[in-house]
Design an enzyme around this catalytic site. Sequence first.
Site, PDB file in Angstrom:
ATOM      1  CB  ALA A 340      -0.888   0.012   1.211  1.00 46.33           C
ATOM      2  CG  MET A 341       2.067   5.224  -1.805  1.00 48.47           C
ATOM      3  SD  MET A 341       3.833   5.248  -1.031  1.00 48.47           S
ATOM      4  CE  MET A 341       3.912   7.015  -0.627  1.00 48.47           C
ATOM      5  CG  ASN A 343      -0.152   7.878  -2.715  1.00 47.36           C
ATOM      6  OD1 ASN A 343       1.122   8.081  -2.841  1.00 47.36           O
ATOM      7  ND2 ASN A 343      -0.800   6.789  -3.203  1.00 47.36           N
ATOM      8  CG  HIS A 375       1.932   0.921   7.785  1.00 47.57           C
ATOM      9  ND1 HIS A 375       3.286   0.366   8.271  1.00 47.57           N
ATOM     10  CD2 HIS A 375       2.331   1.710   6.775  1.00 47.57           C
ATOM     11  CE1 HIS A 375       4.352   0.823   7.610  1.00 47.57           C
ATOM     12  NE2 HIS A 375       3.699   1.464   6.884  1.00 47.57           N
ATOM     13  CD  GLU A 376       0.374   2.331   3.794  1.00 47.67           C
ATOM     14  OE1 GLU A 376       0.852   3.396   3.745  1.00 47.67           O
ATOM     15  OE2 GLU A 376       0.955   1.384   3.884  1.00 47.67           O
ATOM     16  CG  HIS A 379       3.018   6.251   6.329  1.00 49.32           C
ATOM     17  ND1 HIS A 379       4.246   6.566   7.308  1.00 49.32           N
ATOM     18  CD2 HIS A 379       3.091   4.841   6.027  1.00 49.32           C
ATOM     19  CE1 HIS A 379       5.119   5.553   6.981  1.00 49.32           C
ATOM     20  NE2 HIS A 379       4.459   4.819   6.252  1.00 49.32           N
ATOM     21  CD  GLU A 398       7.635   3.087   5.371  1.00 49.31           C
ATOM     22  OE1 GLU A 398       6.774   2.648   5.985  1.00 49.31           O
ATOM     23  OE2 GLU A 398       7.241   3.698   4.303  1.00 49.31           O
TER      24      GLU A 398
HETATM   25 ZN   LIG Z   1       4.908   2.937   5.473  1.00 46.46          ZN
END
Ligand SMILES: [Zn+2]
Length: 952
Positions: A340-341, A343, A375-376, A379, A398
């Site tokens: 996953a990312m 953004n 997690h995402e 961020h 991370e």
């Molecule tokens: Zn990450």
Amino acid sequence: MGKGFHISKTVGIVGIVLGAGALATIIALSVVYSQEKSKNENEVQPPDATTSAPTATPSNEPWDQWRLPQTLSPQTYNVTLWPRLKPDPTGLYIFTGMSSVAFRCEEKTNLILIHSNKLNMTKQPTLTALGSKPAPTIESIVMHTKTQYMAIHLKDELAAGESYELYTEFIGELADDLGGFYRSEYNESGVKKVVATTQMQPTDARKAFPCFDEPAMKAVFYITLYHDPATIALSNGVVIDEVNVTADGTLVTRTTFAPTEVMSTYLLAFIVSDFGFIEQNTDKLQIRIFARQEAINAGQGEYALNVTGPILKFFEKYYNVPYPLPKSDQIALPDFNAGAMENWGLITYRETALLYDEEISSNGNKESIVTIIAHELAHQWFGNLVTLRWWNDLWLNEGFASYVEYLGADDAEPDWNVKDLIVLNDVHRVFAIDALASSHPLSFKEEEIQRPEQINEVFDTISYSKGASVLRMLSDFLTETVFTQGLQTYLDYFKFSNTVYTDLWHHLQLAVNGTGTSLPKSVQEIMDRWVLQMGFPVVTINTTTGQITQEHFLLDPESKPDRTSEFNYEWFVPISWTKKEVAQPLYWLLKKTDQLNDMKISVDEWVLANINVTGYYRVNYDNDNWQRLLNALQNSRQSIPVINRAQLIDDAFNLAKAGIIETTLALRTTLFLNSETEYMPWEAALDNLDYFYLMFDRTEVYGPMQTYVGRQVQDLFDYFTRLTNWEDVPKGHTDQYNQINALRVACSTGNEDCKTLITGWFEQLMANPNVNLIKANLRSTVYCSAIAAGGEEEWNFAWEMFENATIASEKDKLRAAMACATEPWLLNRYLKYTLDPEKIRKQDATSTIISIASNVVGQPLAWDFVRANWEYIYKQYGGGSFSFSNLINGVTKRFSTQFELQQLIQFRDDNTHIGFGSGTLAIEQSIERTNANIKWVEKNQEAVLEWFKKPS
Ligand SMILES: [Zn+2]
Ligand SMILES: *[C@@H]1O[C@H](CO)[C@@H](O)[C@H](O)[C@H]1NC(C)=O
Ligand SMILES: *[C@@H]1O[C@H](CO)[C@@H](O)[C@H](O)[C@H]1NC(C)=O
Ligand SMILES: *[C@@H]1O[C@H](CO)[C@@H](O)[C@H](O)[C@H]1NC(C)=O
Ligand SMILES: *[C@@H]1O[C@H](CO)[C@@H](O)[C@H](O)[C@H]1NC(C)=O
Ligand SMILES: *[C@@H]1O[C@H](CO)[C@@H](O)[C@H](O)[C@H]1NC(C)=O
């Protein structure tokens, strides 16, 4: 980025593998990345107005440096992109774009250096002044493909303090390369669909539009997307305008997004699709989940939607900062490199990381979804609102998200005890890597990480899992109150800007001082030793003398660390411990050897250290204390916390591997398992026995080992039979995992009742494929076992199910299970399928090869296959990223004979002309590991055989 794997609870069977799945998945993800990256290496020619830089000798010119000069700083971008979801007449998928960037000149210069990769300029770029002074005229424009710059040389200088605007128009390929602006494809009701999407991190925003592509070059982005009226466009901001216009003779929708907050380029996202979505609107926040329409219609986005709101609330409280944006979109993509990312405001996922189906997805799938989402979302503040200045500090970004993902998931699923699992999933996992002489410290120097390949390489297990482990330790010894207090002032102080990791230490220190917390050293002094030197200590406690010592723990006792350490491989170690069952005050080991008389004990007591493995170190004891701990495990195991039951096993096996204690002592830590029903100790044992299977499953040890493991698992199998008779799902989260272990291991060690169960279920399924009654949790095990026991008919049946499956997690289970076949010709055919993207998606090819290599029958076939197709595989996967090495490691990890060693050396020597790319080190490591395996087997085989014959 999310790690990109979920921990597979379901691996091989019939004595093939006992726990090797997760690694394979990580590998696959990153290898595909490098594969895709290398595919597009054909030089992109600039248009007439520009010239290509000669591939000359390196110089000190700014365009030969990997870092941007500090002369210009971007303020706002205005980017318009138009991806074409149908190929042009030559079969190429493209996007066109125009972009202007307003920047301030900080220092006078006659050069504009801006990142641009694989973009063709379709018009001469123009420069205008935003202030009173006129803009200099452009003298020439040179594309530097190696360093990925467009260099604009000016006749006169830009003036310091003045602002200018650079305007460009360009065309790029919407390739299927999983980087920058790229395309993903899938079939829906027999129709091929194309999605345009992005993956910018770390260095691919420059592949979508010219930009100052460094995380500290934050700016505001005005985004506009052109797209077919039948599709929807998404980006970081909310939609503020949507109109139909005619462009290039076609009717298109022009969607304009609200300007973003000040942010880094790597967090941008642009997506055009005809996906469906579900939403939930709370006070000021819109939460949406997007996916293929079929998946949305089937309700597969519901779980993600259910947990997102609560997790966002949790983090708002944890950080004491409101969620910074008006919306949170999350979208599942059929082709996606990582897990996953993050953004900002538009998080992208692999389908398996976001989509959940009550009937089809397993408990493990559910856990990985909620932890990756957490997690995402973590961020969105830590990483997005406050961003590390450069990639050398990636570990903090991370590692932090990998730690607090457990806290967020725990908040969403409070009954799961998911926080405990960090010990198996991260601490134990990374110990194995960080104990190598070739490990590396968490933190790099900024100048060590320059080129895109080097940046990609930092996304490794050390950054994620060791980062998470040491931050957990820090939060534990500071207490969560002090930790979050420091975190909160850090986020507030640095919001919308950039930091280095010591900024966090500073704010934690403020919290320590403010609360009067007592620490033996400053936060920085303590943490330097964990961050700046690689590895970790083994702490040895002598309960006869009270002596405590620490030593750098190395798996290979004969190895020497590759680097020296300014701290001599000594740490400041927080030691939590109990005497008998009574918790003792935290003790700090601040030197190599110390004396603590409290640790001297009398005969009927025992000492246990590193309670709940909150510390990042292993523990060894004098032999007497080990004996007492073994007795306690056997006779009163409840007196030892469940995490420490797992720890004792994992520490013992690894201490034995390093030659510090006897292998038979390690084996004895598994004796109590016949009465253990908890998941964590079982999993720790199975993970460690996996190495024994790899080394011995082709030797005379195999029989007695199978007998022993089968006997140990018998009670567990019976326990679950009594509990639910394999009909209902056990209530507890980890009980569900251990139920899978019971079934898998009982069947793989030949338990007849188990085999009857599994065969019955699979036969039922084959008779009536439309009604799959096999419990979702047990499917991987059942499929694998049935395919292993079956032949062509079973395999082809599984293949058909694979092709028809509508949820990616079910496909993944079948794909792994098909590697369990025991007929060589089936495995060979399957290996060939990995070369055909119509059969196995490119993103899944290498993980499939590695699954096959994990199978004792498939191992030599996979090795032959890799050798025979080396040139092709190298071209596809050898490009850049670290994980190419994992393919080599995966295929050779069982090697333990002289013959295999010779083959490996031969392979290396035969292919020097093709090369090994980023696997160069892996080949050497494989040779080194094979040597070590040969030695280990020689030294231990006899004793291990004897022990398994008469375990005691
Ligand atoms: Zn990450
Ligand atoms: C962005 O560029 C487009 C097209 O060049 C223009 O119409 C629009 O006004 C610009 N928006 C901003 C905020 O400058
Ligand atoms: C960019 O230019 C090169 C060389 O002319 C060409 O091969 C490539 O296809 C162009 N890319 C696009 C997306 O048009
Ligand atoms: C654009 O055109 C499509 C198709 O003709 C139509 O469905 C849509 O409502 C239009 N959108 C706007 C904003 O006018
Ligand atoms: C989502 O939440 C609703 C309402 O609480 C619940 O009925 C549903 O079962 C949940 N869905 C999933 C997949 O957890
Ligand atoms: C914390 O307190 C110590 C000891 O009084 C002092 O030396 C240090 O400068 C303080 N640190 C911060 C960040 O305030």
